[in-house]
Motif scaffolding. Structure first.
Motif, short mmCIF file in Angstrom:
data_model
loop_
_atom_site.label_atom_id
_atom_site.label_comp_id
_atom_site.label_asym_id
_atom_site.label_seq_id
_atom_site.Cartn_x
_atom_site.Cartn_y
_atom_site.Cartn_z
N THR A 1 0.83 -1.21 0.00
CA THR A 1 0.00 0.00 0.00
C THR A 1 0.86 1.25 0.00
O THR A 1 0.63 2.18 -0.78
CB THR A 1 -0.93 0.01 1.24
N ASN A 2 1.87 1.29 0.85
CA ASN A 2 2.73 2.47 0.94
C ASN A 2 3.57 2.67 -0.31
O ASN A 2 3.73 3.80 -0.77
CB ASN A 2 3.66 2.36 2.16
N ASN A 3 4.11 1.59 -0.87
CA ASN A 3 5.03 1.71 -2.00
C ASN A 3 4.37 1.86 -3.36
O ASN A 3 4.96 2.45 -4.27
CB ASN A 3 5.98 0.50 -2.03
N PHE A 4 3.17 1.31 -3.54
CA PHE A 4 2.56 1.30 -4.86
C PHE A 4 1.21 1.99 -4.97
O PHE A 4 0.71 2.23 -6.06
CB PHE A 4 2.42 -0.14 -5.37
N PHE A 5 0.57 2.28 -3.83
CA PHE A 5 -0.78 2.84 -3.88
C PHE A 5 -0.92 4.11 -3.04
O PHE A 5 -2.01 4.43 -2.57
CB PHE A 5 -1.80 1.79 -3.41
N ASN A 6 0.19 4.83 -2.86
CA ASN A 6 0.18 6.12 -2.14
C ASN A 6 -0.52 6.02 -0.78
O ASN A 6 -1.24 6.93 -0.38
CB ASN A 6 -0.49 7.21 -2.99
N SER A 7 -0.34 4.91 -0.11
CA SER A 7 -0.93 4.67 1.22
C SER A 7 -2.45 4.81 1.20
O SER A 7 -3.05 5.20 2.19
CB SER A 7 -0.33 5.63 2.25
N SER A 8 -3.07 4.49 0.07
CA SER A 8 -4.51 4.67 -0.08
C SER A 8 -5.22 3.34 -0.29
O SER A 8 -4.99 2.65 -1.29
CB SER A 8 -4.79 5.59 -1.27
N GLY A 9 -6.11 3.02 0.63
CA GLY A 9 -6.94 1.83 0.49
C GLY A 9 -7.88 1.96 -0.70
O GLY A 9 -8.19 0.98 -1.38
N LYS A 10 -8.32 3.18 -0.98
CA LYS A 10 -9.22 3.44 -2.11
C LYS A 10 -8.52 3.06 -3.42
O LYS A 10 -9.14 2.44 -4.29
CB LYS A 10 -9.63 4.91 -2.12
N GLU A 11 -7.25 3.43 -3.55
CA GLU A 11 -6.51 3.08 -4.77
C GLU A 11 -6.37 1.57 -4.93
O GLU A 11 -6.43 1.05 -6.03
CB GLU A 11 -5.13 3.74 -4.78
N ILE A 12 -6.20 0.87 -3.82
CA ILE A 12 -6.11 -0.60 -3.88
C ILE A 12 -7.43 -1.18 -4.38
O ILE A 12 -7.45 -2.03 -5.27
CB ILE A 12 -5.76 -1.20 -2.50
N LEU A 13 -8.55 -0.70 -3.83
CA LEU A 13 -9.86 -1.20 -4.26
C LEU A 13 -10.10 -0.91 -5.74
O LEU A 13 -10.60 -1.77 -6.47
CB LEU A 13 -10.97 -0.59 -3.42
N GLU A 14 -9.75 0.30 -6.18
CA GLU A 14 -9.92 0.65 -7.60
C GLU A 14 -9.10 -0.29 -8.48
O GLU A 14 -9.56 -0.76 -9.51
CB GLU A 14 -9.51 2.10 -7.85
N PHE A 15 -7.87 -0.57 -8.05
CA PHE A 15 -7.00 -1.48 -8.81
C PHE A 15 -7.58 -2.89 -8.86
O PHE A 15 -7.61 -3.52 -9.91
CB PHE A 15 -5.60 -1.49 -8.18
N LEU A 16 -8.04 -3.38 -7.72
CA LEU A 16 -8.62 -4.73 -7.66
C LEU A 16 -9.84 -4.85 -8.57
O LEU A 16 -10.02 -5.86 -9.26
CB LEU A 16 -8.99 -5.09 -6.22
N LEU A 17 -10.66 -3.81 -8.59
CA LEU A 17 -11.84 -3.82 -9.45
C LEU A 17 -11.45 -3.74 -10.93
O LEU A 17 -11.97 -4.49 -11.75
CB LEU A 17 -12.78 -2.66 -9.10
N LYS A 18 -10.52 -2.86 -11.24
CA LYS A 18 -10.08 -2.66 -12.63
C LYS A 18 -9.43 -3.92 -13.19
O LYS A 18 -9.65 -4.27 -14.35
CB LYS A 18 -9.09 -1.49 -12.68
N GLU A 19 -8.69 -4.63 -12.38
CA GLU A 19 -7.99 -5.84 -12.83
C GLU A 19 -8.84 -7.11 -12.68
O GLU A 19 -8.35 -8.21 -12.87
CB GLU A 19 -6.68 -6.01 -12.05
#
Length: 156
Positions: free
Chosen positions: A84-102
């Motif tokens: 999360t810190n290294n690839f998603f700017n410490s954002s849980g929202k970005e992780i969820l968006e990535f999981l949905l997009k992929e």
């Protein structure tokens, strides 16, 4: 407690160790899938994992018994926080968006998860007062009005 990073080889061995929890070198050799690594290689990895704080040793005669001291759940949390810190700017929202997009998680799975996790408690609602209905159904009798009607009746 500081958690150290693992190489992919160390991580693969740790997955086996988390399942065993407490073991000897011979147990690792028996349980390891084919192709089995050389015993000296596994022994070296065990030594490294003890130094990194993942395993503890206890000498029993001439051999060592190894025990896992860092639970798998703690390691998962560590890896996810690092990711999360290294690839998603410490954002849980970005992780969820990535999981949905992929397509690693579907919107339905997400909805099901949140439907299970969100507990809606009904708010306490006051019973409605039916003032107008009460006035229509049970009109208040006016004392003055009674007196006037009585007086009128007397005059007639």
């Amino acid at each position: 407690m500081k958690i150290n990073h693992l190489t992919s080889a160390e991580e693969n061995l740790m997955k086996l160790f988390w399942n065993l929890n407490s073991f000897y070198l011979k147990d690792v050799m028996e349980k390891h899938s084919e192709p089995k690594p050389h015993q000296n290689t596994v022994s070296t990895y065990l030594k490294i994992l003890v130094e990194k704080g993942y395993l503890a040793t206890e000498k029993e005669g001439r051999i060592f018994r190894y025990s896992v001291i860092l639970p798998f759940e703690d390691y998962k949390k560590f890896v996810l926080r690092e990711l999360t810190n290294n690839f998603f700017n410490s954002s849980g929202k970005e992780i969820l968006e990535f999981l949905l997009k992929e397509n690693l998680i579907s919107q339905n799975e997400l909805k099901e998860y949140f439907d299970l996790k969100i507990e809606i408690k009904p708010s306490k609602v006051k019973a409605p007062t039916l003032e107008f209905a009460e006035e229509i159904l049970n009109p208040k009798k006016d004392k003055k009005g009674k007196n006037k009607t009585k007086k009128k009746k007397k005059k007639d």
